[in-house]
Design an enzyme around this catalytic site. Structure first.
Site, PDB file in Angstrom:
ATOM      1  N   SER A 216      57.841  68.096  17.216  1.00 57.30           N
ATOM      2  CA  SER A 216      58.067  67.986  15.771  1.00 57.30           C
ATOM      3  C   SER A 216      58.986  66.837  15.365  1.00 57.30           C
ATOM      4  O   SER A 216      58.984  66.432  14.215  1.00 57.30           O
ATOM      5  CB  SER A 216      58.603  69.299  15.230  1.00 57.30           C
ATOM      6  OG  SER A 216      59.797  69.635  15.880  1.00 57.30           O
ATOM      7  N   HIS A 244      52.721  72.992  15.083  1.00 64.38           N
ATOM      8  CA  HIS A 244      52.517  71.831  14.196  1.00 64.38           C
ATOM      9  C   HIS A 244      51.104  71.276  14.270  1.00 64.38           C
ATOM     10  O   HIS A 244      50.843  70.190  13.753  1.00 64.38           O
ATOM     11  CB  HIS A 244      53.515  70.725  14.534  1.00 64.38           C
ATOM     12  CG  HIS A 244      54.872  70.976  13.956  1.00 64.38           C
ATOM     13  ND1 HIS A 244      55.180  70.731  12.638  1.00 64.38           N
ATOM     14  CD2 HIS A 244      55.989  71.489  14.520  1.00 64.38           C
ATOM     15  CE1 HIS A 244      56.429  71.052  12.402  1.00 64.38           C
ATOM     16  NE2 HIS A 244      56.951  71.519  13.535  1.00 64.38           N
ATOM     17  N   LYS A 275      53.251  77.303   8.559  1.00 67.83           N
ATOM     18  CA  LYS A 275      53.058  75.870   8.287  1.00 67.83           C
ATOM     19  C   LYS A 275      51.659  75.680   7.654  1.00 67.83           C
ATOM     20  O   LYS A 275      51.472  76.068   6.510  1.00 67.83           O
ATOM     21  CB  LYS A 275      53.251  75.062   9.572  1.00 67.83           C
ATOM     22  CG  LYS A 275      54.670  75.255  10.176  1.00 67.83           C
ATOM     23  CD  LYS A 275      54.960  74.283  11.283  1.00 67.83           C
ATOM     24  CE  LYS A 275      56.141  74.691  12.158  1.00 67.83           C
ATOM     25  NZ  LYS A 275      57.438  74.737  11.501  1.00 67.83           N
TER      26      LYS A 275
HETATM   27  N1  PLP Z   1      57.624  76.327  17.359  1.00 64.37           N
HETATM   28  C1  PLP Z   1      57.639  75.086  16.837  1.00 64.37           C
HETATM   29  C2  PLP Z   1      57.101  73.950  17.650  1.00 64.37           C
HETATM   30  C3  PLP Z   1      58.144  74.874  15.551  1.00 64.37           C
HETATM   31  O1  PLP Z   1      58.181  73.643  15.024  1.00 64.37           O
HETATM   32  C4  PLP Z   1      58.642  75.971  14.813  1.00 64.37           C
HETATM   33  C5  PLP Z   1      59.193  75.827  13.457  1.00 64.37           C
HETATM   34  O2  PLP Z   1      59.863  74.918  13.092  1.00 64.37           O
HETATM   35  C6  PLP Z   1      58.603  77.238  15.410  1.00 64.37           C
HETATM   36  C7  PLP Z   1      58.096  77.371  16.673  1.00 64.37           C
HETATM   37  C8  PLP Z   1      59.132  78.431  14.688  1.00 64.37           C
HETATM   38  O3  PLP Z   1      58.146  78.916  13.841  1.00 64.37           O
HETATM   39  P1  PLP Z   1      58.490  80.124  12.857  1.00 64.37           P
HETATM   40  O4  PLP Z   1      59.024  79.494  11.614  1.00 64.37           O
HETATM   41  O5  PLP Z   1      57.218  80.848  12.668  1.00 64.37           O
HETATM   42  O6  PLP Z   1      59.517  80.953  13.556  1.00 64.37           O
END
Ligand code: PLP
Length: 430
Positions: A216, A244, A275
């Site tokens: 990210s 993502h 997202k």
């Molecule tokens: N995994 C990744 C790669 C993320 O970018 C994010 C959120 O920023 C998450 C997990 C966490 O997702 P959630 O908001 O559903 O906890």
């Protein structure tokens, strides 16, 4: 050690022996916060006046939103909102229960099936977030003896993996003390293969390879076609967090595996509903049936935390339906992304190359990234800066995120503001 009743002596004792009374705790916390403010690492929030969208309002001023994960613009799409409203009317506000007590409605099962088939997997299990899903996965599998009296497991993890994978692995190593961790340099498959080769003489019960599908901070993706083969060759379980990329990458938005030509061939995919898939909240783990059924028994965040609210479930079902129905949103997102990437470079900015709607605009110094994001907000562009310790020192950046909810005129407006502010700050020559 005796505890003095004299306040002055007591304070000395506290410092000497490393204790914090409640009062001193608050003082120490204030000091930490002030330090973060001084170091410019303090995170502040800029509240939106109303809905998340391509164009938002902040303190009554219109802004082009370039900071959200609302990749397909579904967070406020009328079809998703009306499906969520239907969910609210039909199934109520909440279920006041975890799944296995009385927190399962048919819509929860339907959403799990829908996610699994969208991703080409056998089954899926919902969690309250992807963070919770990643915490659940490693600990649930590695803490069970599975009939072994003695065993050792190993996880190979990309060094730039998301915090939730890191914490999930940490937790699993606390509960399963023998679990080893080898963090390999970012996307360095040669190093990963070398470690796997070195370790092939050691008897590990379970080997896992864990990676983000898309990273990210960079908008880069993991080389999944190679990783699938490496995992298969070494009999290792490949876990990909595709938060993502689901709904974003691939011709049909099915994520990094589709983009890399290995749709349906990754062992385990974790992801978020927060997202592209509507942007509300919730997460999932998808994989083979026995693994998912096992997690229903053993995942602690699933067993001991509330079910997803019906409005979120129905809204997400509609979001997936829309992505499956036609490619137009995914195509618009990809078109907008290509356009912004090309034009921001034409202005003279340096970006991390790629194809993902995360476009890191590289500025170097943290002070410039901070100044630039503040000035852009004044101009009407909402974008956030990232700097050390979130990214390496000297690699401060603005992380632009493009959405299908943007029209080209919105992107043109944002680009003109980037040009103006870039010149004011000397990032671009006049
Ligand atoms: N995994 C990744 C790669 C993320 O970018 C994010 C959120 O920023 C998450 C997990 C966490 O997702 P959630 O908001 O559903 O906890």
């Amino acid at each position: 050690m005796s505890i003095s009743s004299n306040p002055a002596t007591s304070e000395v004792a506290d410092r000497k022996f490393g204790r914090l009374g409640i009062k001193q705790l608050y003082t120490a916390l204030e000091q930490e916060l002030n330090q973060a403010r001084e170091n410019k690492t303090f995170k502040s929030e800029i509240p939106l006046d109303d809905k998340q969208a391509g164009i938002v309002s902040v303190n009554g001023k219109t802004q082009v939103m370039l900071a959200s994960n609302n990749y397909l613009g579904l967070a406020n799409h009328p079809r998703v909102v009306s499906a969520a409203q239907f969910g609210l009317d039909m199934y109520g506000f909440g279920l006041a229960s975890v799944r296995f007590l009385c927190g399962t409605q048919k819509i929860h099962l339907e959403l799990e099936d829908r996610i699994a088939s969208f991703l080409g997997m056998e089954a899926a299990i919902l969690h309250s977030s992807c963070f919770a899903a990643n915490e659940a996965l490693f600990a649930a599998i590695l803490s069970s003896d599975l009939g072994f009296s003695d065993y050792r497991d190993i996880i190979y993890s990309d060094q730039l993996n998301h915090a939730s994978i890191i914490d999930g692995i940490r937790l699993s190593r606390m509960v399963a003390k023998g679990t080893e961790l080898k963090a390999y340099p970012h996307n360095d498959l040669a190093q990963l293969q070398q470690s796997l080769k070195q370790d092939c003489e050691t008897v590990y019960r379970i080997k896992m390879i864990a990676t983000d599908g898309v990273f990210s901070m960079e908008g880069e993706f993991a080389p999944l076609s190679e990783l699938v083969d490496i995992a298969a060759k070494n009999d290792a379980l490949l876990v990909v967090d595709d938060s993502h990329a689901t709904g974003v990458l691939g011709k049909k938005g099915r994520g990094t595996p589709e983009h890399c030509g290995v749709h349906g061939r990754v062992d385990v995919i974790t992801g978020t509903l927060g997202k592209a898939l509507g942007g509300a909240a919730g997460g999932f783990i998808a994989g083979k049936k026995p693994l998912i059924e096992f997690l229903r028994q053993k995942s602690r965040p699933y067993t001991f935390s509330n079910t997803l609210p019906p409005a979120v479930v129905c809204g997400t079902l509609e979001a997936i339906k829309m992505i499956e129905e036609d490619n137009s949103l995914v195509e618009k997102l990809q078109h907008n992304t290509n356009y912004f990437r090309k034009e921001i470079k034409n202005l003279g900015f340096k970006i991390i190359e790629g194809i993902h709607p995360i476009v890191p605009v590289m500025l170097g110094e943290a002070a410039i990234a901070m100044d630039m994001s503040d000035r852009l907000l004044k101009e009407g562009v909402y974008v956030r800066g990232l700097w050390y310790p979130v990214v390496p020192k000297g690699e401060a950046r603005l992380r632009v995120q493009i959405s299908a909810d943007h029209e080209l005129r919105d992107l043109d407006f944002a680009l003109s503001c980037f040009g103006k502010v870039g010149k004011q700050l000397g990032v671009l020559s006049k």
